[in-house]
Design a protein around this motif. Structure first.
Motif, mmCIF file in Angstrom:
data_model
loop_
_atom_site.group_PDB
_atom_site.id
_atom_site.type_symbol
_atom_site.label_atom_id
_atom_site.label_comp_id
_atom_site.label_asym_id
_atom_site.label_seq_id
_atom_site.Cartn_x
_atom_site.Cartn_y
_atom_site.Cartn_z
ATOM 1 N N VAL A 48 0.853 -1.186 0.000
ATOM 2 C CA VAL A 48 0.000 0.000 0.000
ATOM 3 C C VAL A 48 0.889 1.235 0.000
ATOM 4 O O VAL A 48 2.038 1.194 0.457
ATOM 5 N N ILE A 49 0.364 2.315 -0.515
ATOM 6 C CA ILE A 49 1.109 3.576 -0.550
ATOM 7 C C ILE A 49 0.579 4.462 0.571
ATOM 8 O O ILE A 49 -0.630 4.667 0.687
ATOM 9 N N ILE A 50 1.511 4.942 1.390
ATOM 10 C CA ILE A 50 1.122 5.856 2.474
ATOM 11 C C ILE A 50 1.963 7.120 2.375
ATOM 12 O O ILE A 50 3.091 7.101 1.900
ATOM 13 N N ALA A 51 1.380 8.216 2.810
ATOM 14 C CA ALA A 51 2.077 9.506 2.777
ATOM 15 C C ALA A 51 2.305 9.976 4.207
ATOM 16 O O ALA A 51 1.441 9.827 5.072
ATOM 17 N N SER A 52 3.475 10.523 4.447
ATOM 18 C CA SER A 52 3.768 11.046 5.774
ATOM 19 C C SER A 52 2.996 12.351 5.989
ATOM 20 O O SER A 52 2.700 13.066 5.031
ATOM 21 N N PRO A 53 2.669 12.687 7.239
ATOM 22 C CA PRO A 53 1.944 13.935 7.471
ATOM 23 C C PRO A 53 2.797 15.182 7.205
ATOM 24 O O PRO A 53 2.255 16.238 6.885
ATOM 25 N N CYS A 54 4.109 15.052 7.301
ATOM 26 C CA CYS A 54 4.968 16.227 7.126
ATOM 27 C C CYS A 54 5.308 16.501 5.660
ATOM 28 O O CYS A 54 5.408 17.650 5.246
ATOM 29 N N HIS A 55 5.534 15.476 4.859
ATOM 30 C CA HIS A 55 5.901 15.643 3.444
ATOM 31 C C HIS A 55 5.068 14.668 2.607
ATOM 32 O O HIS A 55 5.578 13.687 2.074
ATOM 33 N N GLY A 56 3.797 14.965 2.481
ATOM 34 C CA GLY A 56 2.861 14.088 1.779
ATOM 35 C C GLY A 56 3.142 13.913 0.298
ATOM 36 O O GLY A 56 2.658 12.970 -0.313
ATOM 37 N N TYR A 57 3.938 14.802 -0.278
ATOM 38 C CA TYR A 57 4.261 14.696 -1.706
ATOM 39 C C TYR A 57 5.279 13.596 -1.991
ATOM 40 O O TYR A 57 5.554 13.299 -3.154
ATOM 41 N N GLU A 58 5.839 12.979 -0.943
ATOM 42 C CA GLU A 58 6.832 11.909 -1.114
ATOM 43 C C GLU A 58 6.337 10.664 -0.370
ATOM 44 O O GLU A 58 6.816 10.316 0.701
ATOM 45 N N PRO A 59 5.344 9.940 -0.946
ATOM 46 C CA PRO A 59 4.784 8.778 -0.261
ATOM 47 C C PRO A 59 5.746 7.589 -0.280
ATOM 48 O O PRO A 59 6.729 7.574 -1.031
ATOM 49 N N ILE A 60 5.447 6.610 0.556
ATOM 50 C CA ILE A 60 6.241 5.380 0.583
ATOM 51 C C ILE A 60 5.309 4.201 0.332
ATOM 52 O O ILE A 60 4.104 4.275 0.540
ATOM 53 N N LYS A 61 5.880 3.094 -0.130
ATOM 54 C CA LYS A 61 5.133 1.882 -0.415
ATOM 55 C C LYS A 61 5.567 0.837 0.615
ATOM 56 O O LYS A 61 6.751 0.536 0.738
ATOM 57 N N VAL A 62 4.600 0.307 1.370
ATOM 58 C CA VAL A 62 4.906 -0.647 2.444
ATOM 59 C C VAL A 62 3.982 -1.855 2.327
ATOM 60 O O VAL A 62 2.911 -1.779 1.729
ATOM 61 N N GLU A 64 1.114 -4.492 3.162
ATOM 62 C CA GLU A 64 -0.222 -4.264 3.725
ATOM 63 C C GLU A 64 -0.291 -4.541 5.217
ATOM 64 O O GLU A 64 -0.953 -3.826 5.954
ATOM 65 N N ASP A 65 0.391 -5.575 5.663
ATOM 66 C CA ASP A 65 0.284 -5.996 7.061
ATOM 67 C C ASP A 65 1.333 -5.341 7.964
ATOM 68 O O ASP A 65 1.459 -5.712 9.118
ATOM 69 N N GLU A 66 2.095 -4.398 7.468
ATOM 70 C CA GLU A 66 3.125 -3.713 8.268
ATOM 71 C C GLU A 66 2.460 -2.687 9.192
ATOM 72 O O GLU A 66 1.617 -1.907 8.772
ATOM 73 N N ALA A 67 2.883 -2.684 10.463
ATOM 74 C CA ALA A 67 2.272 -1.790 11.452
ATOM 75 C C ALA A 67 3.079 -0.516 11.682
ATOM 76 O O ALA A 67 2.560 0.428 12.253
ATOM 77 N N GLY A 68 4.297 -0.464 11.280
ATOM 78 C CA GLY A 68 5.110 0.739 11.484
ATOM 79 C C GLY A 68 5.977 0.601 12.719
ATOM 80 O O GLY A 68 6.057 -0.468 13.287
ATOM 81 N N PRO A 69 6.625 1.593 13.175
ATOM 82 C CA PRO A 69 6.534 2.973 12.696
ATOM 83 C C PRO A 69 7.216 3.136 11.345
ATOM 84 O O PRO A 69 8.135 2.415 11.006
ATOM 85 N N PHE A 70 6.735 4.105 10.592
ATOM 86 C CA PHE A 70 7.310 4.441 9.303
ATOM 87 C C PHE A 70 8.083 5.735 9.446
ATOM 88 O O PHE A 70 7.915 6.472 10.413
ATOM 89 N N HIS A 71 8.953 6.007 8.474
ATOM 90 C CA HIS A 71 9.766 7.223 8.523
ATOM 91 C C HIS A 71 9.628 7.987 7.215
ATOM 92 O O HIS A 71 9.616 7.392 6.128
ATOM 93 N N CYS A 72 9.541 9.272 7.319
ATOM 94 C CA CYS A 72 9.434 10.154 6.168
ATOM 95 C C CYS A 72 10.730 10.049 5.355
ATOM 96 O O CYS A 72 11.836 10.076 5.898
ATOM 97 N N LEU A 73 10.575 9.956 4.029
ATOM 98 C CA LEU A 73 11.756 9.889 3.172
ATOM 99 C C LEU A 73 12.517 11.197 3.079
ATOM 100 O O LEU A 73 13.709 11.226 2.790
ATOM 101 N N VAL A 74 11.840 12.299 3.327
ATOM 102 C CA VAL A 74 12.461 13.606 3.180
ATOM 103 C C VAL A 74 13.215 14.003 4.450
ATOM 104 O O VAL A 74 14.399 14.326 4.424
ATOM 105 N N CYS A 75 12.524 13.956 5.607
ATOM 106 C CA CYS A 75 13.151 14.457 6.846
ATOM 107 C C CYS A 75 13.478 13.359 7.856
ATOM 108 O O CYS A 75 14.193 13.591 8.818
ATOM 109 N N GLY A 76 12.943 12.143 7.640
ATOM 110 C CA GLY A 76 13.251 11.049 8.544
ATOM 111 C C GLY A 76 12.382 10.967 9.799
ATOM 112 O O GLY A 76 12.585 10.070 10.616
ATOM 113 N N ASP A 77 11.446 11.863 9.958
ATOM 114 C CA ASP A 77 10.573 11.825 11.153
ATOM 115 C C ASP A 77 9.712 10.576 11.137
ATOM 116 O O ASP A 77 9.147 10.206 10.096
ATOM 117 N N PRO A 78 9.581 9.911 12.283
ATOM 118 C CA PRO A 78 8.704 8.727 12.352
ATOM 119 C C PRO A 78 7.228 9.145 12.365
ATOM 120 O O PRO A 78 6.881 10.234 12.813
#
Length: 81
Positions: A48-62, A64-78
């Protein structure tokens, strides 16, 4: 690609047919190896494709069953989904 290779192979055959004379003979001894078409690539549709709340223009593909935490590709914030 096999169509192009076949056309090139046929053209080479035509070129060698007209090169014979009384004094010499040119013959073609082989053909171009034309590879078989590869099997089409497939991949499971389990991401699934998810977008971070801080940099939504750079989504990540993870997965389906992954729970996170995920990290923003731009700034690295979880972030969590």
């Amino acid at each position: 690609m096999p169509g192009l290779m076949q056309e090139l192979d046929d053209d080479l055959g035509e070129m060698f047919r007209g090169l014979n004379s009384r004094n010499f003979k040119v013959s073609r001894t082989g053909r171009l190896d034309i590879p078989a078409a590869p099997m089409p690539l497939t991949e499971p549709d389990d991401m699934v494709i998810i977008a971070s709340p801080c940099h939504g223009y750079e989504p990540i593909k993870v997965p389906e069953d992954e729970a996170g935490p995920f990290h923003c590709l731009v700034c690295g914030d979880p972030f969590a989904v």
